[in-house]
Structure formats: structure tokens, C-alpha cells
Design a protein around this motif. Sequence first.
Motif: not given
Length: 151
Positions: A26-34, A53-58
Amino acid sequence: MATNQGIWKCKVFPQRSIRTEKYKLIVSFNTLDKLNKDKAVNGQNTHPFLLIGALQYKDIPELQLFDINKDPHELKNLATDPDYQAVITQLKDKLAKWMKDQNDFLVFGGPIPFLKTKHPLDQNSKLNQVPDHLINTIKNYTDPHSITKQK
């Protein structure tokens, strides 16, 4: 394939996945790490809607790899284990090819475009709440190069 724009409580958090008989990536394109990597490497400022968006799924990492035979409930993420880097590379290459073949709006390493949706990201509605300072700030949803860089 998950895009997460234009749905209830919409946030910008696109994901793509691929699986074989043994593995699921699974690749998440908008993470806090990214976002933090992009800022450190390219000096890119974070667009406020990407940050929301990134904070919603932090707690979701950029990459998740599961051995679906040994771990059918996907509890142990193998993505940081050096023994699985070749598997990740192979699956990412296959996923990138599939995305290109499908004319996906996402590209590995590319910008995340904003989609024009029934429930725009920069408007308050019963489905979405936006901070006052961000209302009407996305001017063009389809051109990722038109996004104003903000701090």
C-alpha cells in the motif's frame, strides 16, 4: 485505489495498492513523513490542504508491506525491514506501470493534484469543515502547477 477527495469529510490522502499471491503493498502519497521529506529535500512548502489530509491520517506510513500468507490480518508492516526492499521495489515498479497504463492522475514523486469535486475541499458544507482562512483558496483544481506554495 483510494483517492479520498469528494467524499464525506473529504481530505487529500490518495493511496494505491498492489498485491501478489504472497505480498500486498500500500502506497500513501500524502503522509506526514512524505511532506517532511519533500520539504527537507526540495525545500517545498506544504500546501495547507495537503497538511490537513496528512494530519487526518497521521499514523499511516508512506509504505506498508504485508505478507498476506503469514499475516492475513495485515498487522505487521514489513516496509522498513531491509530484507524486503527488493520486494518493495518490484511491487512499486509494477504499480507505477499499472498507474501509467490507467492514466492515473498520480505519479510517484510527482505533485498531488486537487480534483474538482461535488464537495470542494475549500468550502464549508455539512460534509466538510474548512478553517476560515482556507475558504476559497484553491483557485484551480485540475492544474497541480497552479497551486500556490504557502508556508
